[in-house]
Design an enzyme around this catalytic site. Structure first.
Site, PDB file in Angstrom:
ATOM      1  N   SER A 120       0.819  -1.208   0.000  1.00  0.00           N
ATOM      2  CA  SER A 120       0.000   0.000   0.000  1.00  0.00           C
ATOM      3  C   SER A 120       0.852   1.257   0.000  1.00  0.00           C
ATOM      4  CB  SER A 120      -0.930  -0.002   1.212  1.00  0.00           C
ATOM      5  OG  SER A 120      -0.184  -0.161   2.389  1.00  0.00           O
ATOM      6  N   HIS A 141      -1.807  -2.452  -6.629  1.00  0.00           N
ATOM      7  CA  HIS A 141      -2.383  -2.117  -5.327  1.00  0.00           C
ATOM      8  C   HIS A 141      -3.908  -2.173  -5.405  1.00  0.00           C
ATOM      9  CE1 HIS A 141      -3.030   1.063  -1.975  1.00  0.00           C
ATOM     10  NE2 HIS A 141      -3.113  -0.151  -1.495  1.00  0.00           N
ATOM     11  N   GLU A 153      -4.337   0.408  -8.397  1.00  0.00           N
ATOM     12  CA  GLU A 153      -3.243   1.329  -8.735  1.00  0.00           C
ATOM     13  C   GLU A 153      -2.121   0.471  -9.293  1.00  0.00           C
ATOM     14  OE1 GLU A 153      -2.272   5.123  -6.019  1.00  0.00           O
ATOM     15  OE2 GLU A 153      -2.435   3.298  -4.873  1.00  0.00           O
ATOM     16  N   ASN A 191      -2.944   6.381  -1.005  1.00  0.00           N
ATOM     17  CA  ASN A 191      -2.670   6.613   0.410  1.00  0.00           C
ATOM     18  C   ASN A 191      -2.031   7.970   0.691  1.00  0.00           C
ATOM     19  OD1 ASN A 191      -3.804   4.483   1.853  1.00  0.00           O
ATOM     20  ND2 ASN A 191      -2.315   3.112   0.920  1.00  0.00           N
TER      21      ASN A 191
HETATM   22  N1  CAA Z   1     -16.009  -8.709   0.977  1.00  0.00           N
HETATM   23  C1  CAA Z   1     -16.818  -8.902  -0.092  1.00  0.00           C
HETATM   24  N2  CAA Z   1     -17.922  -8.178  -0.335  1.00  0.00           N
HETATM   25  C2  CAA Z   1     -18.253  -7.228   0.556  1.00  0.00           C
HETATM   26  C3  CAA Z   1     -17.475  -6.974   1.699  1.00  0.00           C
HETATM   27  C4  CAA Z   1     -16.301  -7.774   1.898  1.00  0.00           C
HETATM   28  N3  CAA Z   1     -15.485  -7.585   2.941  1.00  0.00           N
HETATM   29  N4  CAA Z   1     -18.042  -5.953   2.400  1.00  0.00           N
HETATM   30  C5  CAA Z   1     -19.142  -5.594   1.709  1.00  0.00           C
HETATM   31  N5  CAA Z   1     -19.275  -6.349   0.604  1.00  0.00           N
HETATM   32  C6  CAA Z   1     -20.325  -6.243  -0.416  1.00  0.00           C
HETATM   33  C7  CAA Z   1     -21.676  -6.600   0.137  1.00  0.00           C
HETATM   34  O1  CAA Z   1     -21.925  -7.976   0.009  1.00  0.00           O
HETATM   35  C8  CAA Z   1     -22.613  -5.790  -0.747  1.00  0.00           C
HETATM   36  O2  CAA Z   1     -22.833  -6.460  -1.971  1.00  0.00           O
HETATM   37  P1  CAA Z   1     -24.219  -6.236  -2.788  1.00  0.00           P
HETATM   38  O3  CAA Z   1     -24.332  -4.779  -3.056  1.00  0.00           O
HETATM   39  O4  CAA Z   1     -24.021  -7.026  -4.008  1.00  0.00           O
HETATM   40  O5  CAA Z   1     -25.290  -6.734  -1.893  1.00  0.00           O
HETATM   41  C9  CAA Z   1     -21.814  -4.530  -1.066  1.00  0.00           C
HETATM   42  O6  CAA Z   1     -20.432  -4.855  -0.812  1.00  0.00           O
HETATM   43  C10 CAA Z   1     -22.240  -3.361  -0.206  1.00  0.00           C
HETATM   44  O7  CAA Z   1     -22.125  -3.773   1.155  1.00  0.00           O
HETATM   45  P2  CAA Z   1     -23.133  -3.330   2.315  1.00  0.00           P
HETATM   46  O8  CAA Z   1     -24.474  -3.060   1.719  1.00  0.00           O
HETATM   47  O9  CAA Z   1     -23.027  -4.321   3.410  1.00  0.00           O
HETATM   48  O10 CAA Z   1     -22.503  -2.020   2.923  1.00  0.00           O
HETATM   49  P3  CAA Z   1     -22.091  -0.672   2.235  1.00  0.00           P
HETATM   50  O11 CAA Z   1     -23.071  -0.236   1.196  1.00  0.00           O
HETATM   51  O12 CAA Z   1     -21.768   0.246   3.352  1.00  0.00           O
HETATM   52  O13 CAA Z   1     -20.733  -0.993   1.469  1.00  0.00           O
HETATM   53  C11 CAA Z   1     -18.386  -0.910   1.495  1.00  0.00           C
HETATM   54  C12 CAA Z   1     -19.626  -1.511   2.136  1.00  0.00           C
HETATM   55  C13 CAA Z   1     -18.287  -1.331   0.036  1.00  0.00           C
HETATM   56  C14 CAA Z   1     -17.190  -1.439   2.273  1.00  0.00           C
HETATM   57  C15 CAA Z   1     -18.530   0.674   1.579  1.00  0.00           C
HETATM   58  O14 CAA Z   1     -18.808   1.056   2.888  1.00  0.00           O
HETATM   59  C16 CAA Z   1     -17.301   1.382   1.100  1.00  0.00           C
HETATM   60  O15 CAA Z   1     -17.088   1.575  -0.081  1.00  0.00           O
HETATM   61  N6  CAA Z   1     -16.431   1.826   2.066  1.00  0.00           N
HETATM   62  C17 CAA Z   1     -15.199   2.484   1.756  1.00  0.00           C
HETATM   63  C18 CAA Z   1     -14.168   1.458   1.407  1.00  0.00           C
HETATM   64  C19 CAA Z   1     -12.846   2.065   1.094  1.00  0.00           C
HETATM   65  O16 CAA Z   1     -12.639   3.259   1.118  1.00  0.00           O
HETATM   66  N7  CAA Z   1     -11.888   1.192   0.767  1.00  0.00           N
HETATM   67  C20 CAA Z   1     -10.554   1.599   0.503  1.00  0.00           C
HETATM   68  C21 CAA Z   1      -9.779   1.441   1.774  1.00  0.00           C
HETATM   69  S1  CAA Z   1      -8.139   1.968   1.555  1.00  0.00           S
HETATM   70  C22 CAA Z   1      -7.368   0.644   0.919  1.00  0.00           C
HETATM   71  O17 CAA Z   1      -7.849  -0.420   0.796  1.00  0.00           O
HETATM   72  C23 CAA Z   1      -5.988   0.900   0.507  1.00  0.00           C
HETATM   73  C24 CAA Z   1      -4.943   0.854   1.533  1.00  0.00           C
HETATM   74  O18 CAA Z   1      -3.825   0.696   1.105  1.00  0.00           O
HETATM   75  C25 CAA Z   1      -5.145   1.059   2.957  1.00  0.00           C
END
Ligand code: CAA
Length: 284
Positions: A120, A141, A153, A191
């Site tokens: 990351s 990434h 990325e 990040n």
């Molecule tokens: N694995 C697989 N599928 C998942 C999941 C997981 N861990 N968590 C949620 N989902 C799926 C659900 O099954 C659902 O699917 P459907 O729409 O087909 O039913 C969908 O995602 C939406 O989930 P929810 O309805 O339960 O909840 P939500 O609408 O709040 O979405 C989320 C959850 C997609 C995580 C959303 O909250 C989101 O986009 N959050 C931000 C995530 C983000 O910013 N990620 C980047 C982090 S930084 C990173 O990763 C880089 C780094 O280097 C640190």
């Protein structure tokens, strides 16, 4: 060069997600971790995600079985390396551990194999220098949760060849993702932009500006973020957030990247977010 076989090193949250999307896209995948219990946990997470897709009618039971059949699990690096066209590493964010994995992969993989890192924020150029094939080393990434998030990325190290870059851009597309080209600087783009926002939200808690709930509400309702920054920090892991801030701080030598003392304190307390049951919020 076309990719036919994918190996993934590390069966944690990111590695299992990467293995899942590769297998869903039709690639035979070898998934490796150091212990049998870790690979099984990763495999079970994939099976659970696919169960959800079956219950939502997105795939059939037969398709689920086919996807799972494409995944072979192992704890032996030679199994993961032997036939791979690309290996995607998703182990702990620690330069020593990563360079050791890359050194081994360089020895064991076929000469044509591409070695990609899901790091990351660690420099791809430095990881590549641990191998004798730096032109075939690249950053891929993925974002968490991998099965849901569209972005990859694609990070070019100093020596990454154009051919390897094009192959990886194409592979990311074949895995259903949207690849974006980025050069090798600390934190890349994702990040470098995300973590200072999260760190600033932690400063706002530290300085008593507002509660974590209030800060998250502001960003969710005011900026349409799907999760507030503190919920997201807990989701990513506070140790990972601190590690990335330290990488930015050290990499640029600029005080604007200093990690918030409250973030350090939480990590020292073992409050790592969702995975430890407590961070800015408490998880049952
Ligand atoms: N694995 C697989 N599928 C998942 C999941 C997981 N861990 N968590 C949620 N989902 C799926 C659900 O099954 C659902 O699917 P459907 O729409 O087909 O039913 C969908 O995602 C939406 O989930 P929810 O309805 O339960 O909840 P939500 O609408 O709040 O979405 C989320 C959850 C997609 C995580 C959303 O909250 C989101 O986009 N959050 C931000 C995530 C983000 O910013 N990620 C980047 C982090 S930084 C990173 O990763 C880089 C780094 O280097 C640190």
């Amino acid at each position: 060069m076309g990719i036919k076989r994918v190996s993934v090193i590390g069966a944690g949250q990111m590695g299992s997600g990467i293995a899942q999307v590769a297998a869903q896209s039709g690639f035979p995948v070898v998934l490796l971790d150091t212990k049998e219990e870790f690979v099984q946990k990763g495999f079970n997470t994939i099976a659970k995600n696919l169960d959800r897709s079956v219950s939502k009618g997105r795939i059939t039971e037969e398709e689920k079985a086919e996807i799972l059949n494409r995944i072979t699990t192992t704890t032996d690096m030679e199994d993961a390396a032997r036939d791979a066209d690309i290996v995607i590493e998703a182990v702990i964010e620690n330069m020593g551990v990563k360079t050791e994995v890359f050194r081994q992969l360089d020895e064991l993989c076929p000469g044509h194999a591409i070695l990609a890192s899901n790091t990351s924020s660690l420099p791809i150029t430095e990881i590549a220098a641990a191998t004798k094939r730096p032109e075939q080393v690249i950053g891929m990434h993925f974002m968490n949760p991998v099965p849901v998030m569209k972005l990859v990325e694609v990070i070019r190290g100093l020596a990454t060849s154009d051919e390897v870059f094009q192959t990886v851009m194409q592979l990311a597309g074949e895995m259903g993702k949207h690849p974006v080209e980025v050069n090798d600087f600390p934190g890349f783009v994702s990040n470098r932009v995300l973590m200072p926002m999260i760190n600033e939200a932690i400063y706002a808690v530290y300085e008593g500006v507002a509660t974590p709930e209030a800060i998250d509400e502001v960003m969710k309702l005011g900026m349409n973020h799907p999760m507030g920054p503190l919920t997201l920090a807990d989701f990513i892991g506070l140790d990972t957030c601190l590690y990335i801030m330290e990488t930015l701080y050290e990499g640029f030598g600029d005080s604007k990247y200093r990690p918030c003392p409250l973030l350090r304190k939480y990590v020292k307390a073992g409050w790592l977010g969702r995975k430890s049951g407590r961070g800015f919020y408490v998880y049952e």
